[in-house]
Design an enzyme around this catalytic site. Structure first.
Site, short mmCIF file in Angstrom:
data_model
loop_
_atom_site.label_atom_id
_atom_site.label_comp_id
_atom_site.label_asym_id
_atom_site.label_seq_id
_atom_site.Cartn_x
_atom_site.Cartn_y
_atom_site.Cartn_z
CG ASN A 18 34.82 60.50 33.06
OD1 ASN A 18 34.97 60.29 31.86
ND2 ASN A 18 34.87 59.54 33.96
CG LEU A 97 20.14 62.76 40.30
CD1 LEU A 97 20.62 63.25 38.93
CD2 LEU A 97 20.20 63.88 41.33
CG HIS A 113 26.83 52.94 33.93
ND1 HIS A 113 26.69 53.10 35.29
CD2 HIS A 113 26.78 51.60 33.71
CE1 HIS A 113 26.53 51.91 35.86
NE2 HIS A 113 26.59 50.99 34.92
C1 GAR Z 1 33.89 56.77 36.34
O1 GAR Z 1 34.42 55.50 36.06
C2 GAR Z 1 32.41 56.81 35.99
O2 GAR Z 1 32.08 56.08 34.85
C3 GAR Z 1 31.80 56.17 37.22
O3 GAR Z 1 32.53 56.72 38.29
C4 GAR Z 1 33.86 57.01 37.86
C5 GAR Z 1 34.18 58.46 38.21
O4 GAR Z 1 35.52 58.75 37.97
N1 GAR Z 1 30.41 56.46 37.31
C6 GAR Z 1 29.51 55.63 37.83
O5 GAR Z 1 29.81 54.55 38.29
C7 GAR Z 1 28.10 56.16 37.82
N2 GAR Z 1 27.17 55.11 38.11
P1 GAR Z 1 36.02 60.25 37.85
O6 GAR Z 1 35.54 60.99 39.10
O7 GAR Z 1 37.52 60.15 37.83
O8 GAR Z 1 35.44 60.85 36.60
#
Ligand code: GAR
Length: 200
Positions: A18, A97, A113
């Protein structure tokens, strides 16, 4: 007259796909620019990706701080202030946090999320959507407030759950939607527009 771009710090804990989508989206004329990629894990794969894209990085390992979240957050806050960040994008940042830290960035912090909030706050979102038999699933970008995975929704992307879907296949199909949604929301938000972005 073009406004000065908002200075964005992106916080990651892992691979940073992301983060990569966000950084790539902030080209010339964009209302925001990346000034820092920060991680609580010095080995997070996303740090090297950020450096390759020319974005400064910094890591502070949360583990030596033990249960002292405030001390860890004070150190993080210092780094973010030194970078003169004025917008924070949490992008797979897997530390909870405290309200004190969040208050210092009120109205300046976004999170992505992997669920259609308010459904499935917390972890294991894909499994939980499948277990509930949901017809739709997706991801949400929201403003961060003191309550976990809460706060005003700034965008959602949705897909239809298929009968053969597993948690892994859902995760793999939601992630590209995240990469569309987060940059679209950031662009609007940095320009001062909080109208939700709706995809799918
Ligand atoms: C993503 O799917 C994001 O939505 C999730 O972690 C992943 C990170 O992937 N976030 C959460 O679960 C936050 N509660 P990335 O490091 O490849 O962006």
């Amino acid at each position: 007259m073009t406004a000065t771009p908002r200075r964005v710090a992106i916080l990651i804990s892992g691979g940073g796909s992301n983060m990569e989508a966000l950084v790539r989206s902030m080209g010339p004329g964009h209302p925001a620019k990346p000034v820092l990629v920060f991680s609580n894990d010095p080995d997070a794969g996303g740090l090297a990706k950020a450096r390759k894209m020319g974005v400064p990085t910094f890591a502070i390992d949360h583990r030596p701080f033990g249960k002292d979240r405030e001390a860890f957050e004070q150190a993080v806050d210092k780094v973010l202030r030194q970078a003169r960040a004025d917008l924070i994008c949490l992008a797979g940042f897997m530390r909870i946090l405290t309200p004190g830290f969040i208050a210092g960035w009120d109205g300046q912090m976004l999170n992505i999320h992997p669920s259609l909030l308010p459904l499935y706050k917390g972890l294991h979102t894909h499994e939980r959507a499948l277990q509930a038999g949901d017809a739709e699933h997706g991801c949400t970008v929201h403003e961060v407030t003191a309550a976990l995975d809460d706060g005003p929704i700034l965008g959602q992307a949705r897909l239809a759950v298929r009968p053969e879907d597993t948690a892994e296949s859902l995760a793999a199909r939601v992630l590209p939607l995240e990469h569309q949604l987060y940059p679209a929301v950031l662009k609007r938000y940095a320009a001062g527009d909080k109208t939700p972005v709706l995809i799918g």
